[in-house]
Scaffold this motif. Structure first.
Motif, short mmCIF file in Angstrom:
data_model
loop_
_atom_site.label_atom_id
_atom_site.label_comp_id
_atom_site.label_asym_id
_atom_site.label_seq_id
_atom_site.Cartn_x
_atom_site.Cartn_y
_atom_site.Cartn_z
N ARG A 11 -8.24 24.16 7.36
CA ARG A 11 -9.14 23.34 6.54
C ARG A 11 -8.77 23.44 5.06
NH1 ARG A 11 -15.21 24.77 7.87
NH2 ARG A 11 -15.45 23.82 5.79
N ARG A 12 -8.49 24.65 4.59
CA ARG A 12 -8.10 24.85 3.19
C ARG A 12 -6.82 24.11 2.87
NH1 ARG A 12 -5.92 30.34 2.58
NH2 ARG A 12 -4.09 29.19 3.29
N ASP A 13 -5.82 24.23 3.75
CA ASP A 13 -4.53 23.57 3.49
C ASP A 13 -4.68 22.05 3.48
OD1 ASP A 13 -3.36 26.05 3.37
OD2 ASP A 13 -2.35 25.91 5.32
N LEU A 14 -5.49 21.52 4.38
CA LEU A 14 -5.69 20.07 4.42
C LEU A 14 -6.52 19.59 3.24
CD1 LEU A 14 -6.24 19.35 8.23
CD2 LEU A 14 -4.11 19.37 6.92
N ALA A 15 -7.55 20.34 2.89
CA ALA A 15 -8.35 19.96 1.71
C ALA A 15 -7.49 19.96 0.45
CB ALA A 15 -9.54 20.91 1.55
N ALA A 16 -6.61 20.97 0.33
CA ALA A 16 -5.72 21.02 -0.82
C ALA A 16 -4.80 19.81 -0.86
CB ALA A 16 -4.90 22.31 -0.78
N ALA A 17 -4.29 19.41 0.31
CA ALA A 17 -3.41 18.24 0.37
C ALA A 17 -4.15 16.96 0.02
CB ALA A 17 -2.79 18.13 1.76
N ILE A 18 -5.38 16.84 0.50
CA ILE A 18 -6.18 15.65 0.18
C ILE A 18 -6.45 15.59 -1.32
CG2 ILE A 18 -8.41 14.54 0.53
CD1 ILE A 18 -8.34 15.78 3.41
N GLU B 195 7.47 6.82 1.68
CA GLU B 195 8.34 7.60 0.79
C GLU B 195 8.00 9.08 0.76
OE1 GLU B 195 8.42 5.81 -3.06
OE2 GLU B 195 9.18 3.88 -2.32
N VAL B 196 6.71 9.40 0.82
CA VAL B 196 6.27 10.79 0.68
C VAL B 196 6.04 11.41 2.06
CG1 VAL B 196 4.49 12.33 -0.22
CG2 VAL B 196 5.21 10.33 -1.55
N LEU B 197 6.77 12.48 2.34
CA LEU B 197 6.66 13.21 3.61
C LEU B 197 6.61 14.69 3.29
CD1 LEU B 197 6.86 13.63 6.71
CD2 LEU B 197 9.36 13.45 6.44
N GLU B 198 5.54 15.38 3.74
CA GLU B 198 5.39 16.81 3.50
C GLU B 198 5.12 17.53 4.82
OE1 GLU B 198 2.36 17.62 0.65
OE2 GLU B 198 3.40 16.61 -1.00
N PHE B 199 5.51 18.81 4.87
CA PHE B 199 5.26 19.67 6.03
C PHE B 199 4.50 20.91 5.57
CE2 PHE B 199 8.99 17.20 7.02
CZ PHE B 199 8.87 16.88 8.38
N LYS C 128 0.83 -1.20 0.00
CA LYS C 128 0.00 0.00 0.00
C LYS C 128 0.88 1.26 0.00
CE LYS C 128 -3.74 -2.27 2.59
NZ LYS C 128 -4.57 -2.53 1.40
N ASP C 129 0.34 2.32 -0.54
CA ASP C 129 1.00 3.62 -0.61
C ASP C 129 0.51 4.45 0.57
OD1 ASP C 129 1.89 6.17 -1.18
OD2 ASP C 129 0.96 6.30 -3.17
N VAL C 130 1.38 4.65 1.56
CA VAL C 130 1.04 5.46 2.72
C VAL C 130 1.93 6.70 2.71
CG1 VAL C 130 0.80 5.56 5.23
CG2 VAL C 130 0.43 3.39 4.02
N ARG C 131 1.31 7.87 2.81
CA ARG C 131 2.03 9.14 2.77
C ARG C 131 1.78 9.91 4.06
NH1 ARG C 131 0.96 10.96 -3.56
NH2 ARG C 131 1.38 8.87 -4.45
N TYR C 132 2.77 10.75 4.43
CA TYR C 132 2.65 11.53 5.66
C TYR C 132 2.58 13.02 5.34
CZ TYR C 132 3.90 7.75 8.96
OH TYR C 132 3.91 6.62 9.73
N LEU C 133 1.66 13.70 6.01
CA LEU C 133 1.55 15.16 5.96
C LEU C 133 1.60 15.67 7.40
CD1 LEU C 133 0.92 17.72 4.17
CD2 LEU C 133 -1.45 17.40 4.91
N LEU C 134 2.62 16.46 7.73
CA LEU C 134 2.76 17.01 9.06
C LEU C 134 2.41 18.49 9.03
CD1 LEU C 134 4.24 14.29 9.37
CD2 LEU C 134 5.80 15.43 10.95
N VAL C 135 1.54 18.89 9.92
CA VAL C 135 1.06 20.28 9.93
C VAL C 135 2.13 21.24 10.43
CG1 VAL C 135 -0.68 21.81 10.95
CG2 VAL C 135 -1.34 19.56 10.09
N THR C 136 2.98 20.81 11.36
CA THR C 136 4.08 21.63 11.86
C THR C 136 5.38 20.84 11.73
OG1 THR C 136 4.34 20.95 14.18
CG2 THR C 136 2.45 22.35 13.65
#
Length: 237
Positions: free
Chosen positions: A99-106, A80-84, A40-48
């Protein structure tokens, strides 16, 4: 905990959204190790970047240290994918900006499911959950709905299909369980990379923390009838 269902795994891509480096490593990383081992493709998005989480290190020095530790932690379990997003650590607010930043990431990553950590007020007992955890959890539920609505944040890209569910680890109201018997040690290894934060907790080398992780996993596993498990609260936005 009452009777728990097995967390569905009939999906291909997950996006984990959390506030800080190390948040996923307090249990959920073992489930991620299971899923990446399945292909499976699991990606991470960290808010800070967790820059305010180390009292003994100034934020401008702590941020790159914690970012490097998180990258090593992700490598350990096949992420493999990690974003801040660079929201300010300790000051995250569940507002329209988040909400906008998370919606854009989704919309950008187009996951089938979302993974997070508990947004509830407490971890249990008299504890009080960190404000960033609470804010991110609530905002990601709303953003999951926003991302599928063409009339909300239209400037942030094409709407995506609705996510199937959002699963929060560490919740005081778990509904589902994942067998991590073969992947607990990988999750623990991913936590070991957060040396700076573990040192800040007074746990040099992470031995006390690792004992706690094993205890939680064995306790959840006992209820699920397996050697080790991670529990999640599943919500459908």
């Amino acid at each position: 905990m009452g009777e728990l269902e097995t967390l569905p795994e009939d999906w291909d891509r997950a996006l984990a959204i959390v506030a800080h480096p190390d948040d996923m490593e307090w249990g959920a990383a073992s489930a991620v190790a299971r899923w990446t081992a399945q292909g499976k493709d699991v990606r991470y998005l960290l808010v800070t970047r967790g820059e305010a989480g180390i009292a003994t290190i100034p934020p401008d020095e702590a941020a790159p240290l914690r970012e490097r530790e998180q990258r090593a932690s992700c490598d350990e379990i096949g992420v493999e994918v990690l974003e801040f997003l660079d929201h300010p650590d300790g000051l995250v607010v569940a507002d329209l900006v988040l909400r906008r930043d998370l919606a854009a990431a989704i919309r950008r990553h187009r996951p089938d499911v979302l993974i997070g950590i508990s947004y509830r007020d407490s971890w249990g007992g008299t504890s009080w959950n960190h404000v960033d955890h609470r804010a991110v959890g609530v905002a990601m539920l709303d953003a999951a709905r926003d991302a599928a609505n063409p009339w909300v944040f239209p400037e942030e890209g094409e709407p995506c299909d609705p996510v199937e569910f959002v699963a929060f680890s560490g919740s005081t109201a778990p509904t589902h369980v994942v067998d991590v018997s073969d992947h607990l040690e990988a999750g623990i290894a991913s936590l070991r990379h957060h040396e700076v934060y573990l040192r800040e907790l007074g746990d040099e080398g992470g031995q006390d923390t690792i004992l706690q992780l094993r205890s939680w996993a064995r306790q959840a596993g006992k209820q699920a009838g397996v050697d080790a498990a991670v529990v999640f609260e599943l919500r459908t936005p």
